[in-house]
Design a protein around this motif. Structure first.
Motif, PDB file in Angstrom:
ATOM      1  N   HIS A  59       0.831  -1.209   0.000  1.00  0.00           N
ATOM      2  CA  HIS A  59       0.000   0.000   0.000  1.00  0.00           C
ATOM      3  C   HIS A  59       0.864   1.257   0.000  1.00  0.00           C
ATOM      4  O   HIS A  59       0.530   2.248  -0.658  1.00  0.00           O
ATOM      5  N   HIS A  60       1.973   1.215   0.726  1.00  0.00           N
ATOM      6  CA  HIS A  60       2.868   2.377   0.772  1.00  0.00           C
ATOM      7  C   HIS A  60       3.393   2.705  -0.622  1.00  0.00           C
ATOM      8  O   HIS A  60       3.354   3.869  -1.054  1.00  0.00           O
ATOM      9  N   THR A 108       9.909   1.850   4.805  1.00  0.00           N
ATOM     10  CA  THR A 108       8.751   1.314   5.527  1.00  0.00           C
ATOM     11  C   THR A 108       9.088   0.692   6.875  1.00  0.00           C
ATOM     12  O   THR A 108       8.182   0.348   7.639  1.00  0.00           O
ATOM     13  N   TYR A 148      -2.190   5.585   0.905  1.00  0.00           N
ATOM     14  CA  TYR A 148      -1.737   5.813   2.271  1.00  0.00           C
ATOM     15  C   TYR A 148      -2.819   5.548   3.311  1.00  0.00           C
ATOM     16  O   TYR A 148      -2.510   5.172   4.442  1.00  0.00           O
ATOM     17  N   ARG A 163      -2.651   1.894   3.746  1.00  0.00           N
ATOM     18  CA  ARG A 163      -1.396   1.607   4.462  1.00  0.00           C
ATOM     19  C   ARG A 163      -1.556   1.857   5.955  1.00  0.00           C
ATOM     20  O   ARG A 163      -1.167   1.016   6.789  1.00  0.00           O
ATOM     21  N   ASP A 164      -2.131   3.004   6.310  1.00  0.00           N
ATOM     22  CA  ASP A 164      -2.264   3.349   7.719  1.00  0.00           C
ATOM     23  C   ASP A 164      -3.244   2.421   8.431  1.00  0.00           C
ATOM     24  O   ASP A 164      -3.048   2.089   9.612  1.00  0.00           O
TER      25      ASP A 164
END
Length: 249
Positions: free
Chosen positions: A165-166, A205, A171, A174-175
């Motif tokens: 995802h990063h 990451t 984002y 990702r979060d």
């Protein structure tokens, strides 16, 4: 179980063997890479002996067991063939991973909850032989609870989706994945499991994963081997080690 300020780094040397096997030559030698990783500050070496032997081979495991001064984390599928090899060598740690012949790399976590009875019986001889059994799983609570019930010592949380995802620029996803990994680490720790993490981690990451106080070890391979082409293996490992220590502090 206590947390620790010292975060261990396990260096996976599988893809040194991938390069070797591409030409069918004797080099580059994964054993040499493992020794260099140790001298650069690795706390352990990880090697995945796949059923199709696409990278690490049986002789590599023989050589690693004879040569390493740090612990070997022996990744393998939960098959009778691999169990026999692990019982022959009795490495410090055995990490069970899901394995499909057609995949490029491990695509997800082990389904411990769906295969609890078989996996419990499978790991019992490994535990009796003195191996620390680790299960490579996702962050889902059902998988973590199942790992605790079958008395694994360690769970290694799959960080691949977080990293993907990063680099996709998603984002929010990702979060959300990072938050779920944090919850999974807390749950596993509360159940008495040692928590490791790995898959896809890079210089960009690694920090949020390294900052989790419950995580005791990161296993990183493909990125470090790739970065070694540009800056050298020792420099890549030392930079990763520094980023981990900074995040932990």
């Amino acid at each position: 179980m206590e947390t620790s300020d010292k975060l261990r780094l396990g260096v996976n040397i599988d893809h040194v063997a991938t390069v070797r096997n591409a030409r069918g030559s004797a080099y580059p030698d994964p054993i040499r890479a493992a020794k260099l990783a140790e001298s650069a500050g690795a706390d352990g070496i990880t090697a995945h002996l796949r059923e199709d032997r696409r990278h690490i081979r049986d002789g590599d495991i023989d050589g690693l067991m004879a040569t390493l001064t740090t612990p070997l984390n022996f990744e393998m599928a939960a098959t009778h063939e691999m169990q026999a090899i692990a019982l022959k060598h009795r490495p410090h740690a055995v990490c069970l991973v899901p394995e499909k012949r057609e995949e490029r790399t491990t695509e997800g976590g082990l389904d411990v909850a769906g295969d609890e009875s078989r996996l419990g019986a499978f790991i019992a001889p490994l535990i009796e032989a003195g191996c620390r059994v680790s299960l490579f799983i996702g962050h889902e609570p059902a998988q973590i609870h199942a790992a605790a019930r079958i008395e694994a010592a360690v769970v290694e949380l799959h960080t691949g989706a977080y990293c993907d995802h990063h680099y996709e620029g998603n984002y929010a996803a990702r979060d959300a994945e990072l938050a779920a990994l944090k919850e999974g680490a807390r749950l596993a720790h509360s159940l008495g499991l040692e928590v490791h993490a790995g898959h896809g981690l890079t210089f960009e990451t690694v920090a949020p994963i390294a900052a989790m106080p419950e995580v005791m070890e990161l296993n990183i391979g493909h990125f470090l081997m790739a970065e070694s082409l540009f800056i050298g293996m020792e420099a890549a490992i030392r930079q990763m080690r520094a980023l981990m220590d900074e995040a932990r502090a």
